[in-house]
Design a protein around this motif. Sequence first.
Motif, PDB file in Angstrom:
ATOM      1  N   LYS A 172     -33.960 -19.704  42.684  1.00 33.67           N
ATOM      2  CA  LYS A 172     -35.190 -20.075  41.970  1.00 33.67           C
ATOM      3  C   LYS A 172     -34.884 -20.481  40.529  1.00 33.67           C
ATOM      4  N   LEU A 173     -33.971 -19.751  39.891  1.00 32.97           N
ATOM      5  CA  LEU A 173     -33.649 -20.030  38.490  1.00 32.97           C
ATOM      6  C   LEU A 173     -32.988 -21.402  38.359  1.00 32.97           C
ATOM      7  N   ARG A 174     -32.014 -21.685  39.216  1.00 31.90           N
ATOM      8  CA  ARG A 174     -31.342 -22.989  39.177  1.00 31.90           C
ATOM      9  C   ARG A 174     -32.330 -24.118  39.450  1.00 31.90           C
ATOM     10  N   ASN A 175     -33.219 -23.900  40.401  1.00 31.81           N
ATOM     11  CA  ASN A 175     -34.194 -24.926  40.748  1.00 31.81           C
ATOM     12  C   ASN A 175     -35.175 -25.176  39.608  1.00 31.81           C
ATOM     13  N   PHE A 176     -35.546 -24.104  38.890  1.00 28.52           N
ATOM     14  CA  PHE A 176     -36.510 -24.236  37.794  1.00 28.52           C
ATOM     15  C   PHE A 176     -35.961 -25.101  36.657  1.00 28.52           C
ATOM     16  N   TYR A 177     -34.641 -24.962  36.385  1.00 28.64           N
ATOM     17  CA  TYR A 177     -34.041 -25.697  35.262  1.00 28.64           C
ATOM     18  C   TYR A 177     -33.252 -26.925  35.709  1.00 28.64           C
ATOM     19  N   THR A 228     -32.689 -20.888  25.946  1.00 27.10           N
ATOM     20  CA  THR A 228     -32.011 -19.613  26.187  1.00 27.10           C
ATOM     21  C   THR A 228     -32.983 -18.435  26.098  1.00 27.10           C
ATOM     22  N   THR A 229     -33.938 -18.519  25.179  1.00 23.33           N
ATOM     23  CA  THR A 229     -34.952 -17.462  25.084  1.00 23.33           C
ATOM     24  C   THR A 229     -35.761 -17.391  26.369  1.00 23.33           C
ATOM     25  N   ASP A 230     -36.112 -18.555  26.904  1.00 24.21           N
ATOM     26  CA  ASP A 230     -36.908 -18.613  28.129  1.00 24.21           C
ATOM     27  C   ASP A 230     -36.153 -17.993  29.301  1.00 24.21           C
ATOM     28  N   VAL A 231     -34.899 -18.385  29.479  1.00 27.88           N
ATOM     29  CA  VAL A 231     -34.138 -17.851  30.618  1.00 27.88           C
ATOM     30  C   VAL A 231     -33.859 -16.363  30.439  1.00 27.88           C
ATOM     31  N   ASN A 232     -33.634 -15.923  29.205  1.00 26.54           N
ATOM     32  CA  ASN A 232     -33.406 -14.491  28.955  1.00 26.54           C
ATOM     33  C   ASN A 232     -34.635 -13.669  29.315  1.00 26.54           C
ATOM     34  N   LEU A 268     -37.105 -28.217  24.554  1.00 29.74           N
ATOM     35  CA  LEU A 268     -35.735 -28.416  25.024  1.00 29.74           C
ATOM     36  C   LEU A 268     -34.695 -28.021  23.985  1.00 29.74           C
ATOM     37  N   ASP A 269     -35.139 -27.437  22.869  1.00 29.52           N
ATOM     38  CA  ASP A 269     -34.173 -26.900  21.910  1.00 29.52           C
ATOM     39  C   ASP A 269     -33.407 -25.775  22.591  1.00 29.52           C
ATOM     40  N   ILE A 270     -32.136 -25.663  22.285  1.00 29.06           N
ATOM     41  CA  ILE A 270     -31.298 -24.696  22.982  1.00 29.06           C
ATOM     42  C   ILE A 270     -31.764 -23.264  22.749  1.00 29.06           C
ATOM     43  N   ASN A 271     -32.365 -22.982  21.587  1.00 30.15           N
ATOM     44  CA  ASN A 271     -32.899 -21.645  21.340  1.00 30.15           C
ATOM     45  C   ASN A 271     -34.102 -21.360  22.226  1.00 30.15           C
ATOM     46  N   ALA A 272     -34.953 -22.362  22.415  1.00 33.07           N
ATOM     47  CA  ALA A 272     -36.115 -22.201  23.292  1.00 33.07           C
ATOM     48  C   ALA A 272     -35.679 -22.006  24.737  1.00 33.07           C
ATOM     49  N   PHE A 319     -26.242 -25.583  28.450  1.00 30.06           N
ATOM     50  CA  PHE A 319     -27.260 -24.664  28.973  1.00 30.06           C
ATOM     51  C   PHE A 319     -27.023 -24.378  30.450  1.00 30.06           C
ATOM     52  N   ALA A 320     -26.551 -25.381  31.199  1.00 32.04           N
ATOM     53  CA  ALA A 320     -26.248 -25.161  32.618  1.00 32.04           C
ATOM     54  C   ALA A 320     -25.185 -24.077  32.771  1.00 32.04           C
ATOM     55  N   ARG A 321     -24.166 -24.108  31.915  1.00 30.87           N
ATOM     56  CA  ARG A 321     -23.138 -23.063  31.951  1.00 30.87           C
ATOM     57  C   ARG A 321     -23.722 -21.712  31.558  1.00 30.87           C
ATOM     58  N   TYR A 322     -24.653 -21.726  30.597  1.00 32.06           N
ATOM     59  CA  TYR A 322     -25.291 -20.489  30.153  1.00 32.06           C
ATOM     60  C   TYR A 322     -26.047 -19.838  31.312  1.00 32.06           C
ATOM     61  N   VAL A 323     -26.769 -20.665  32.074  1.00 34.30           N
ATOM     62  CA  VAL A 323     -27.522 -20.152  33.219  1.00 34.30           C
ATOM     63  C   VAL A 323     -26.563 -19.568  34.253  1.00 34.30           C
ATOM     64  N   GLU A 324     -25.474 -20.288  34.533  1.00 38.15           N
ATOM     65  CA  GLU A 324     -24.513 -19.808  35.530  1.00 38.15           C
ATOM     66  C   GLU A 324     -23.845 -18.506  35.079  1.00 38.15           C
ATOM     67  N   ASN A 325     -23.507 -18.420  33.806  1.00 41.13           N
ATOM     68  CA  ASN A 325     -22.908 -17.181  33.287  1.00 41.13           C
ATOM     69  C   ASN A 325     -23.896 -16.025  33.358  1.00 41.13           C
ATOM     70  N   SER A 326     -25.179 -16.316  33.112  1.00 37.56           N
ATOM     71  CA  SER A 326     -26.200 -15.281  33.178  1.00 37.56           C
ATOM     72  C   SER A 326     -26.359 -14.778  34.613  1.00 37.56           C
TER      73      SER A 326
END
Length: 221
Positions: free
Chosen positions: A195-200, A132-136, A126-130, A208-215
């Motif tokens: 699928k992405l929103r549901n996964f996280y 963001t790397t995962d979603v990227n 749940l580290d923010i680097n882990a 991180f929620a904002r990061y996913v939405e921006n992505s």
Amino acid sequence: RCPVMRHLLTCIVLLNALVIQAGHFTLHITARGFGEDVISLHRYSDLFTLRTILVGRGILDNTGTTTLEGEVDGTARMQLRIGERVADVLVRPGSRLTIAAYDLGDARSLNGTTRMGLEYSGLDALDINALTTDVNERIDAFIAEDLATDEAAGMQVLDIQRKAGTAKPDSASRPATLFVTPVLSKAKVDTFAVKLRNFYKDVEDPWFARYVENSIAGLYV
């Protein structure tokens, strides 16, 4: 009941909130084979122009290791720099990261700027680097698959047109800068976004929620 007292209490609450948000972070970094012994850490002052402010420098010892420390408010995007090579890392108050930096050689990122890779040791899931790397990685895989599918479909259509004699031949007079840019299928992006929103959905992290939405917004753009 006293207005002055209420004002003082409000100030105390706000100050406590700032103290909670601000905190110390530590980066233990190992780097070898760069031909440099100085590693610096910079904070982005503007994510639009990508201007940076120096946070600190460290000297690599004979084992190629150094420690960089600093204070941070909330989540901050930092840039590690060794010579001309750079890579980004996310830090938060309390972050203690162990990082191995390595030279990417001739490889480059898509924007052609990143020449250094980072490998984390003992990183919490749940580290923010882990995160963001995962979603990227998931987004990269989706883009590669979607564009490959569209390219295959496009070539099939072209083949059909050629056989039917309706395809126009190439013209030597066309502009030298003319090229075709594949586009993502909106329907596929819609499905992928769900699928992405549901996964996280169980990750309770507003940043991180904002990061996913921006992505996701970037995929639509």
